[in-house]
Design a protein around this motif. Structure first.
Motif, mmCIF file in Angstrom:
data_model
loop_
_atom_site.group_PDB
_atom_site.id
_atom_site.type_symbol
_atom_site.label_atom_id
_atom_site.label_comp_id
_atom_site.label_asym_id
_atom_site.label_seq_id
_atom_site.Cartn_x
_atom_site.Cartn_y
_atom_site.Cartn_z
ATOM 1 N N TYR A 134 1.006 -1.213 -0.071
ATOM 2 C CA TYR A 134 -0.179 -0.147 0.023
ATOM 3 C C TYR A 134 0.814 1.248 -0.158
ATOM 4 C CZ TYR A 134 -3.662 3.444 1.539
ATOM 5 O OH TYR A 134 -4.364 4.266 1.416
ATOM 6 N N LYS A 135 1.851 1.280 0.690
ATOM 7 C CA LYS A 135 2.785 2.549 0.977
ATOM 8 C C LYS A 135 3.632 2.677 -0.101
ATOM 9 C CE LYS A 135 2.521 2.805 6.021
ATOM 10 N NZ LYS A 135 1.356 2.151 6.036
ATOM 11 N N HIS A 155 -1.529 -0.596 -5.410
ATOM 12 C CA HIS A 155 -2.766 -0.737 -4.523
ATOM 13 C C HIS A 155 -3.580 -2.181 -5.115
ATOM 14 C CE1 HIS A 155 -2.632 3.817 -4.106
ATOM 15 N NE2 HIS A 155 -2.073 3.278 -3.134
ATOM 16 N N SER A 196 -2.035 -4.628 -2.903
ATOM 17 C CA SER A 196 -2.455 -4.333 -1.483
ATOM 18 C C SER A 196 -4.128 -4.750 -1.116
ATOM 19 C CB SER A 196 -2.565 -3.028 -1.387
ATOM 20 O OG SER A 196 -3.337 -2.556 -0.036
ATOM 21 N N GLU A 234 -8.028 0.930 3.645
ATOM 22 C CA GLU A 234 -7.269 1.281 2.762
ATOM 23 C C GLU A 234 -7.649 1.277 1.326
ATOM 24 O OE1 GLU A 234 -2.993 -0.111 5.394
ATOM 25 O OE2 GLU A 234 -3.753 -1.177 3.634
ATOM 26 N N THR A 235 -8.150 0.048 0.978
ATOM 27 C CA THR A 235 -8.760 -0.183 -0.288
ATOM 28 C C THR A 235 -9.625 0.757 -0.783
ATOM 29 O OG1 THR A 235 -8.616 -2.710 0.112
ATOM 30 C CG2 THR A 235 -10.075 -2.010 -1.915
ATOM 31 N N PHE A 285 -9.562 3.893 0.582
ATOM 32 C CA PHE A 285 -8.868 5.238 0.276
ATOM 33 C C PHE A 285 -8.131 5.156 -0.991
ATOM 34 C CE2 PHE A 285 -8.071 5.452 5.200
ATOM 35 C CZ PHE A 285 -8.924 6.665 5.436
ATOM 36 N N ARG A 318 -10.725 4.921 13.245
ATOM 37 C CA ARG A 318 -10.529 5.274 11.994
ATOM 38 C C ARG A 318 -11.619 5.702 11.156
ATOM 39 N NH1 ARG A 318 -7.101 1.519 7.821
ATOM 40 N NH2 ARG A 318 -5.642 3.088 8.583
#
Length: 394
Positions: free
Chosen positions: A167-168, A172, A175, A204-205, A207, A244
């Protein structure tokens, strides 16, 4: 060309122009493109042709792709490990035969991977993940009963560590696949707290896809599905979901929802000790860090002023994981930028970089923040410019 793409290109052009310390008139003279055209491109009203883009890039001393697509990825050996991670998860349900160490030895390696993740040691983590994931897939495949549940729990934590790298560093799609496998492993473990952590990570997905609304609904659904938090671990998992959700609601400018989730998180976080729970730092100190994050996302000046003032009285304890501490200073810098204090923001980012350089350099919000700071200072602050170049924000 979508207006959003033209706006993004315009901001990149203005950032590069500020970094080069050129006025629009000077850029026009050096590129042969009219100042009025440069203004329209910079304000996102026009999208340049290939010829115009190349002329502007030449005058600014950058590649056209840097204006069109943004700065290139940072140089890192992390990228070399990604194909091995992809191969490791391709046959997750049909792993190759091979040895599987006893559960305590696997657990010790997973603990090290979690520690590397929360301390932002992504390069080392990326190198270790493929072999560890392969062994854990075999463990889940071969074990039965409670031992299989234990192996699945370890696998979920390892997948989360691998996801941090993917992710970072901008992978993606990978991820999203790792997150789905984490959810699969959490289901095998039959552990409500771990399933809540999987929902936390899944954000995260959302985002990455820019789908904040569905993401917030998924977090609320995860909260609703949790059993009553009768244990410290369950309370910590529920607190993490609310923290979150508060940040997501803040980013959506839903102030009432953000503050409600923050209050719910506070009630839970006060009941637990500050430490890692299934790889997530939860407790009173983590709650304070999220208060700042919510203020930054909401962007209301009164809250920002209060948050920045609070930073003079409180700082994240050194015992907190490096990633969490550096995130606090990243958000403090974002607050200072919003208040028009780029020099103070630079000081905050320098602290963040000292704590966790890999985390700061790969953080998308840091690059956006630094690009804004370059424009605010017109490229005249050498410290800001050096930070921006280090993070490849220009």
């Amino acid at each position: 060309m979508p207006a959003s793409s033209s706006s993004a290109l315009g901001l990149r052009l203005e950032t590069a122009r500020a970094a080069a310390r050129l006025s629009r008139r000077q850029l026009a003279e050096q590129s042969g493109i009219s100042a009025s055209m440069i203004q329209k491109i910079g304000e996102g009203e026009r999208h340049p042709s290939d010829q115009v883009l190349e002329a502007l890039a030449r005058a600014l001393g950058v590649m056209p792709e840097a204006l069109l697509d943004g700065p290139s990825r940072t140089d890192s050996r992390v990228h070399q490990t990604i194909p091995d991670v992809q191969r490791a998860i391709a046959a997750y349900d049909f792993p190759d035969d091979g040895p599987v160490r006893p559960s305590p030895q696997l657990g010790a390696d997973v603990d090290l991977a979690v520690e590397d993740r929360v301390q932002s040691q992504y390069a080392r983590l990326g190198e270790q993940m493929p072999a560890l994931l392969g062994e854990l897939f075999r463990a889940v495949h071969q074990a039965r009963g409670r031992e299989r549940e234990r192996a699945a729990h370890l696998l979920a934590l390892a997948l989360r560590s691998a996801d941090a790298v993917a992710y970072k560093y901008g992978y993606h799609d990978l991820s999203a696949r790792l997150v789905e496998l984490m959810r699969w492993a959490a289901g095998i473990a039959a552990d409500p707290a771990l399933e809540a952590v999987s929902a936390y990570v899944r954000m995260e997905t959302f985002f990455a896809a820019g789908q904040l609304g569905p993401g917030l609904r998924s977090l609320r659904d995860a909260v609703d599905r949790m059993p009553t938090p009768t244990t410290e671990r369950l309370a910590a998992a529920a607190a993490a979901l609310h923290m979150r959700a508060a940040v997501v609601a803040g980013r959506m400018r839903q102030a009432d929802d953000a503050r409600t989730h923050l209050r719910d998180a506070e009630g839970l976080a006060r009941r637990v000790r500050e430490r890692l729970y299934d790889g997530t730092a939860v407790g009173p100190d983590s709650l304070e860090i999220h208060r700042l994050s919510v203020a930054v996302e909401l962007g209301e000046e009164t809250d920002l002023q209060a948050a920045v003032a609070a930073s003079a009285r409180w700082a994240p304890p050194r015992e907190l994981p490096a990633e969490r501490r550096s995130h606090y200073y990243i958000d403090l810098g974002r607050a200072q930028v919003q208040l028009g204090r780029p020099q103070h923001a630079a000081e905050s980012l320098l602290v963040a970089r000292q704590i966790a350089p890999q985390h700061v350099r790969e953080h998308g919000q840091v690059r956006t923040e630094l690009a804004t700071m370059v424009r605010m200072t017109r490229g005249r602050d050498e410290r800001v410019l050096a930070l921006a170049r280090w993070a490849k924000a220009v």
